[in-house]
Design an enzyme around this catalytic site. Structure first.
Site, PDB file in Angstrom:
ATOM      1  N   ASP A  44       0.834  -1.205   0.000  1.00 24.38           N
ATOM      2  CA  ASP A  44       0.000   0.000   0.000  1.00 24.38           C
ATOM      3  C   ASP A  44       0.864   1.249   0.000  1.00 24.38           C
ATOM      4  O   ASP A  44       0.353   2.364  -0.081  1.00 24.38           O
ATOM      5  CB  ASP A  44      -1.012   0.002   1.140  1.00 24.38           C
ATOM      6  CG  ASP A  44      -0.370  -0.084   2.520  1.00 24.38           C
ATOM      7  OD1 ASP A  44       0.874  -0.082   2.616  1.00 24.38           O
ATOM      8  OD2 ASP A  44      -1.123  -0.159   3.516  1.00 24.38           O
ATOM      9  N   SER A  45       2.185   1.053   0.003  1.00 26.97           N
ATOM     10  CA  SER A  45       3.129   2.147  -0.234  1.00 26.97           C
ATOM     11  C   SER A  45       2.912   2.754  -1.610  1.00 26.97           C
ATOM     12  O   SER A  45       3.424   3.842  -1.901  1.00 26.97           O
ATOM     13  CB  SER A  45       4.572   1.647  -0.113  1.00 26.97           C
ATOM     14  OG  SER A  45       4.757   0.459  -0.867  1.00 26.97           O
ATOM     15  N   ASP A  83      -0.884  -6.212  -0.191  1.00 30.26           N
ATOM     16  CA  ASP A  83      -1.304  -5.590   1.060  1.00 30.26           C
ATOM     17  C   ASP A  83      -2.817  -5.433   1.139  1.00 30.26           C
ATOM     18  O   ASP A  83      -3.462  -5.049   0.156  1.00 30.26           O
ATOM     19  CB  ASP A  83      -0.683  -4.184   1.184  1.00 30.26           C
ATOM     20  CG  ASP A  83       0.569  -4.174   2.032  1.00 30.26           C
ATOM     21  OD1 ASP A  83       0.786  -5.135   2.801  1.00 30.26           O
ATOM     22  OD2 ASP A  83       1.336  -3.200   1.932  1.00 30.26           O
ATOM     23  N   LYS A 113      -1.026  -9.565   2.874  1.00 32.47           N
ATOM     24  CA  LYS A 113      -0.341  -9.065   4.075  1.00 32.47           C
ATOM     25  C   LYS A 113      -1.247  -8.084   4.802  1.00 32.47           C
ATOM     26  O   LYS A 113      -1.920  -7.276   4.168  1.00 32.47           O
ATOM     27  CB  LYS A 113       0.975  -8.369   3.724  1.00 32.47           C
ATOM     28  CG  LYS A 113       1.729  -7.850   4.958  1.00 32.47           C
ATOM     29  CD  LYS A 113       3.117  -7.325   4.631  1.00 32.47           C
ATOM     30  CE  LYS A 113       3.084  -5.970   3.962  1.00 32.47           C
ATOM     31  NZ  LYS A 113       2.553  -4.903   4.877  1.00 32.47           N
ATOM     32  N   GLU A 115      -1.446  -5.634   8.658  1.00 35.75           N
ATOM     33  CA  GLU A 115      -0.671  -5.070   9.754  1.00 35.75           C
ATOM     34  C   GLU A 115      -1.316  -5.362  11.101  1.00 35.75           C
ATOM     35  O   GLU A 115      -2.541  -5.411  11.215  1.00 35.75           O
ATOM     36  CB  GLU A 115      -0.552  -3.548   9.579  1.00 35.75           C
ATOM     37  CG  GLU A 115       0.169  -3.138   8.309  1.00 35.75           C
ATOM     38  CD  GLU A 115       0.283  -1.630   8.142  1.00 35.75           C
ATOM     39  OE1 GLU A 115       0.835  -1.197   7.114  1.00 35.75           O
ATOM     40  OE2 GLU A 115      -0.186  -0.884   9.030  1.00 35.75           O
ATOM     41  N   GLU A 182       9.281  -3.975  10.749  1.00 31.07           N
ATOM     42  CA  GLU A 182       9.659  -2.666  10.204  1.00 31.07           C
ATOM     43  C   GLU A 182      10.105  -1.715  11.302  1.00 31.07           C
ATOM     44  O   GLU A 182       9.408  -1.537  12.308  1.00 31.07           O
ATOM     45  CB  GLU A 182       8.499  -2.041   9.433  1.00 31.07           C
ATOM     46  CG  GLU A 182       8.849  -0.686   8.816  1.00 31.07           C
ATOM     47  CD  GLU A 182       7.819  -0.179   7.835  1.00 31.07           C
ATOM     48  OE1 GLU A 182       8.010   0.948   7.317  1.00 31.07           O
ATOM     49  OE2 GLU A 182       6.830  -0.888   7.559  1.00 31.07           O
TER      50      GLU A 182
END
Length: 275
Positions: A44-45, A83, A113, A115, A182
């Site tokens: 999602d970057s 993501d 993925k 978070e 991270e």
């Protein structure tokens, strides 16, 4: 050789480092795949480096599906992980499974993925129960940037370090096949890596992790809005691109491009008949 969640686990068991990069389009994914990258994360970057947002919060499911499918078409051997964007899994276990399924069906992911630690373990369990591989993400989780108060190293206090270690064990127990760490102190990341059986993928977490990942625009010098401390530039592609763009513009303006070798011919006899 095709990379899978099984080959990731086997790599950790053998002590072989796992190499991942982000990608958001077919052409880049294909180049990475041909270079032998083990895994490609459609992060999602893309909100920052592709869409120009200040953070990842505004990225949608449609964004992830669109870019993910393009990457999947270019990656034949790399494991493609997509993501789950902000609020696509936090609202409920049901939403998490449905949206993970969309990333697999429409985005053509091999894994997803998300978070978070213990608080998202119910989602991880339900998604993996639906036969969808899950990569977890601990430490600095960008979707929680507002709660963190900025981009800060995580796990530096005793309580925070203990929580991160417990979360890593929790996501493993919930069924995650790997976990991204991270912006975590290197010694803590090494301890986490040695405490769980699934691979740890570091980004700003030191060499003690089982693998590494970087945003490809960062490592190629293509994104200059912000450069994290943990980034190493392996090439200055951004400067090369700017120079090429400028040279192209100059050549068009001064008439040196296109040259005769770039043009197609037609018989003068044909042209004469047009008059």
């Amino acid at each position: 050789m095709k990379n899978t969640v099984v080959s990731f686990r086997e790599a950790k068991q053998k002590g072989e480092k796992i190499c991942l990069l982000t990608a958001y389009d077919y052409s880049t994914a294909r180049l990475m795949d041909e270079a032998g990258i083990n895994g490609i994360l459609v992060g999602d970057s893309l909100g920052n480096v592709m869409l120009g947002y200040e953070d990842t919060i505004s990225v949608t499911m449609e964004d992830m599906i669109h870019h993910g499918a393009a990457v999947a078409r270019g990656a034949k051997n790399a494991l493609v992980i997509i993501d789950m964007p902000f609020m696509s899994y936090q609202t409920s276990v049901y939403d998490a499974v449905v949206n993970a399924g969309r990333l697999m069906k429409e985005g053509r992911a091999s894994a997803i993925k998300l978070e978070g630690g213990s608080e998202v373990c119910p989602q991880i369990k339900a998604i993996t129960a639906a036969s969808i591989p899950v990569m977890a993400h601990l430490g600095l989780t960008p979707q929680s940037i507002n709660a963190f108060g900025g981009f800060k190293v995580q796990g530096k206090s005793e309580a925070a370090a203990r929580k991160l270690l417990e979360d890593a064990k929790a996501v493993e127990e919930a069924g995650a096949f790997a976990v991204v760490l991270e912006c975590v102190p290197a010694k803590l990341a090494k301890m986490v890596s040695e405490s769980i059986s699934i691979p740890t993928i570091g980004i700003g977490a030191g060499k003690g992790c089982d693998g590494q990942i970087l945003v490809y625009q960062d490592m190629l010098g293509m994104y200059s809005d912000f450069t994290p401390k943990f980034v190493r530039r392996f090439a200055t592609v951004g400067e090369t691109m700017k120079a090429a763009f400028a040279e192209y513009c100059k050549s068009v303006q001064d008439g040196t491009f296109p040259a005769p070798e770039h043009e197609f011919a037609i018989s003068d006899d044909v042209l004469e008949k047009l008059y």
